[in-house]
Design a protein around this motif. Structure first.
Motif, mmCIF file in Angstrom:
data_model
loop_
_atom_site.group_PDB
_atom_site.id
_atom_site.type_symbol
_atom_site.label_atom_id
_atom_site.label_comp_id
_atom_site.label_asym_id
_atom_site.label_seq_id
_atom_site.Cartn_x
_atom_site.Cartn_y
_atom_site.Cartn_z
ATOM 1 N N ALA A 1 0.842 -1.193 0.000
ATOM 2 C CA ALA A 1 0.000 0.000 0.000
ATOM 3 C C ALA A 1 0.878 1.243 0.000
ATOM 4 O O ALA A 1 2.068 1.184 0.313
ATOM 5 C CB ALA A 1 -0.888 0.003 1.236
ATOM 6 N N ILE A 2 0.270 2.387 -0.325
ATOM 7 C CA ILE A 2 1.024 3.646 -0.284
ATOM 8 C C ILE A 2 1.635 3.843 1.102
ATOM 9 O O ILE A 2 2.806 4.202 1.240
ATOM 10 C CB ILE A 2 0.097 4.828 -0.657
ATOM 11 C CG1 ILE A 2 -0.329 4.715 -2.125
ATOM 12 C CG2 ILE A 2 0.785 6.163 -0.380
ATOM 13 C CD1 ILE A 2 -1.423 5.703 -2.538
ATOM 14 N N GLN A 3 0.857 3.547 2.137
ATOM 15 C CA GLN A 3 1.338 3.769 3.516
ATOM 16 C C GLN A 3 2.497 2.840 3.879
ATOM 17 O O GLN A 3 3.247 3.130 4.815
ATOM 18 C CB GLN A 3 0.182 3.583 4.508
ATOM 19 C CG GLN A 3 -0.879 4.679 4.468
ATOM 20 C CD GLN A 3 -1.947 4.430 3.410
ATOM 21 O OE1 GLN A 3 -1.887 3.454 2.665
ATOM 22 N NE2 GLN A 3 -2.942 5.317 3.348
ATOM 23 N N ASP A 4 2.619 1.720 3.159
ATOM 24 C CA ASP A 4 3.723 0.800 3.458
ATOM 25 C C ASP A 4 5.077 1.409 3.104
ATOM 26 O O ASP A 4 6.120 0.904 3.545
ATOM 27 C CB ASP A 4 3.541 -0.513 2.696
ATOM 28 C CG ASP A 4 2.350 -1.305 3.204
ATOM 29 O OD1 ASP A 4 1.993 -1.155 4.386
ATOM 30 O OD2 ASP A 4 1.761 -2.063 2.406
ATOM 31 N N TYR A 5 5.064 2.457 2.308
ATOM 32 C CA TYR A 5 6.307 3.119 1.922
ATOM 33 C C TYR A 5 6.690 4.251 2.870
ATOM 34 O O TYR A 5 7.761 4.826 2.740
ATOM 35 C CB TYR A 5 6.200 3.671 0.487
ATOM 36 C CG TYR A 5 6.114 2.587 -0.559
ATOM 37 C CD1 TYR A 5 7.277 1.993 -1.058
ATOM 38 C CD2 TYR A 5 4.891 2.148 -1.036
ATOM 39 C CE1 TYR A 5 7.209 0.995 -2.013
ATOM 40 C CE2 TYR A 5 4.808 1.142 -1.993
ATOM 41 C CZ TYR A 5 5.974 0.578 -2.478
ATOM 42 O OH TYR A 5 5.907 -0.413 -3.415
ATOM 43 N N TYR A 6 5.799 4.601 3.812
ATOM 44 C CA TYR A 6 6.157 5.667 4.753
ATOM 45 C C TYR A 6 7.371 5.228 5.583
ATOM 46 O O TYR A 6 7.393 4.110 6.105
ATOM 47 C CB TYR A 6 4.997 5.956 5.718
ATOM 48 C CG TYR A 6 3.774 6.633 5.149
ATOM 49 C CD1 TYR A 6 3.754 7.208 3.883
ATOM 50 C CD2 TYR A 6 2.604 6.720 5.914
ATOM 51 C CE1 TYR A 6 2.613 7.834 3.397
ATOM 52 C CE2 TYR A 6 1.466 7.356 5.437
ATOM 53 C CZ TYR A 6 1.473 7.904 4.174
ATOM 54 O OH TYR A 6 0.340 8.519 3.705
ATOM 55 N N PRO A 7 8.343 6.133 5.763
ATOM 56 C CA PRO A 7 9.428 5.810 6.698
ATOM 57 C C PRO A 7 8.867 5.633 8.114
ATOM 58 O O PRO A 7 7.752 6.081 8.407
ATOM 59 C CB PRO A 7 10.330 7.048 6.638
ATOM 60 C CG PRO A 7 9.896 7.831 5.453
ATOM 61 C CD PRO A 7 8.480 7.465 5.154
ATOM 62 N N ALA B 1 11.134 10.950 1.082
ATOM 63 C CA ALA B 1 9.786 10.405 1.228
ATOM 64 C C ALA B 1 8.746 11.521 1.269
ATOM 65 O O ALA B 1 8.987 12.572 1.871
ATOM 66 C CB ALA B 1 9.701 9.588 2.519
ATOM 67 N N HIS B 2 7.629 11.306 0.608
ATOM 68 C CA HIS B 2 6.505 12.234 0.724
ATOM 69 C C HIS B 2 5.600 11.799 1.869
ATOM 70 O O HIS B 2 5.326 10.615 2.036
ATOM 71 C CB HIS B 2 5.680 12.250 -0.568
ATOM 72 C CG HIS B 2 6.300 13.070 -1.653
ATOM 73 N ND1 HIS B 2 6.474 14.427 -1.538
ATOM 74 C CD2 HIS B 2 6.789 12.729 -2.867
ATOM 75 C CE1 HIS B 2 7.036 14.887 -2.652
ATOM 76 N NE2 HIS B 2 7.247 13.875 -3.470
ATOM 77 N N ARG B 3 5.133 12.802 2.625
ATOM 78 C CA ARG B 3 4.152 12.518 3.674
ATOM 79 C C ARG B 3 3.332 13.777 3.837
ATOM 80 O O ARG B 3 3.875 14.868 4.027
ATOM 81 C CB ARG B 3 4.861 12.148 4.980
ATOM 82 C CG ARG B 3 3.914 11.866 6.148
ATOM 83 C CD ARG B 3 3.170 10.561 5.935
ATOM 84 N NE ARG B 3 2.630 10.010 7.186
ATOM 85 C CZ ARG B 3 1.409 10.294 7.671
ATOM 86 N NH1 ARG B 3 0.611 11.126 7.034
ATOM 87 N NH2 ARG B 3 1.018 9.730 8.802
ATOM 88 N N PHE B 4 2.019 13.636 3.775
ATOM 89 C CA PHE B 4 1.122 14.784 3.858
ATOM 90 C C PHE B 4 0.321 14.759 5.154
ATOM 91 O O PHE B 4 0.006 13.700 5.690
ATOM 92 C CB PHE B 4 0.176 14.794 2.646
ATOM 93 C CG PHE B 4 0.866 15.251 1.384
ATOM 94 C CD1 PHE B 4 1.780 14.429 0.733
ATOM 95 C CD2 PHE B 4 0.636 16.514 0.865
ATOM 96 C CE1 PHE B 4 2.443 14.849 -0.410
ATOM 97 C CE2 PHE B 4 1.285 16.950 -0.287
ATOM 98 C CZ PHE B 4 2.192 16.116 -0.925
ATOM 99 N N VAL B 5 -0.005 15.946 5.630
ATOM 100 C CA VAL B 5 -0.912 16.086 6.766
ATOM 101 C C VAL B 5 -2.101 16.941 6.315
ATOM 102 O O VAL B 5 -2.039 17.605 5.283
ATOM 103 C CB VAL B 5 -0.217 16.702 8.008
ATOM 104 C CG1 VAL B 5 0.846 15.763 8.551
ATOM 105 C CG2 VAL B 5 0.384 18.060 7.671
#
Lengths: 160, 160
Positions: free
Chosen positions: B3-9, B88-92
């Motif tokens: 999943a996309i979230q599996d790539y979050y650091p 890494a991209h991460r959005f809030v």
């Protein structure tokens, strides 16, 4: 002191956000303080967004249930009725808007304040601000409606 | 399939809504399906609003995390980058709007679909619809922003 949600009949007290009978829920409890309502909530360590900050979904949930509670309280007041009289008021959310003004630090108690913007027929519009250590971090606005008959247990067949 | 979230650091994978490392959380997992993203979630029996219906705060939380995941995925795509590349991209979430079109029955699996409305600099706007048994019950819109430096662990002093 009894919270607005403490007056919900059993059927209306199962909510994950504010139901006193939901053993897994958040138990949001809203109280009048003059013309505004207040609720306090201390998140758990796992209610995190990024480390050190409160999860936005949880914050939306708190805004939501504090607003529907405020709506119920306002409906009684508009009728000049005490909350232990029948029929019971219970509101559900038609639309929810949450603006995250700044990150909400995880740890301290959160204070929610609700203010009725309008009340008209079966609809109540409520503004909620959420602050921590005196700083407002979230602003929400909720349009709530009196629970429709289709959501009442009495209108549905019993489960198989 | 990842999943996309599996790539979050790791630092970005603690979220109560979608963090794979949050043992108490919802573990929202979002996948591309062509130009839209999809996530599936089956609520627990206690995720109730009124009996028989899904809690609105939970639904807001699902919309929220599916949208921020969609935003991250879209940011990689806009750069023509794979999700296992750095940085890494991460959005809030800056703002969240949820319209509850009709009550969402509690029990069946929920399907969330995300669609990127706009992507501009550090901001992504995403529409999310939520359906159950083929009927759309919720529509959400989220404005998300790339996580600010102030929310990164590296920018804060260590806890006392």
């Amino acid at each position: 002191m009894k919270a607005i949600q403490d007056y919900y009949p059993e059927e209306f007290a199962q909510c994950f956000g504010c139901g006193r009978l939901n053993e897994h829920g958040y138990h949001v409890r809203s109280f009048w303080n003059g013309d505004v309502t207040e609720a306090r909530f201390t998140p758990k360590p796992y209610h995190t967004a990024l480390p050190g900050f409160v999860n936005g979904g949880l914050l939306a949930s708190l805004v939501d249930c504090h607003a529907t509670g405020t709506s119920a309280g306002a409906a009684y007041r508009a009728e000049g009725r005490e909350m232990d009289t029948l029929p019971a008021h219970r509101f559900v959310t038609a639309s929810l808007r949450v603006d995250y003004l700044r990150p909400t630090p995880l740890g301290p108690e959160l204070l929610l304040r609700g203010r009725v913007l309008s009340i008209s027929g079966r609809k109540v519009r409520v503004e909620v601000t959420l602050s921590v250590n005196g700083e407002t971090t979230v602003r929400g606005e909720v349009l709530s409606v009196e629970v429709p008959d289709s959501m009442r247990s009495s209108s549905r067949p019993p489960p198989p």
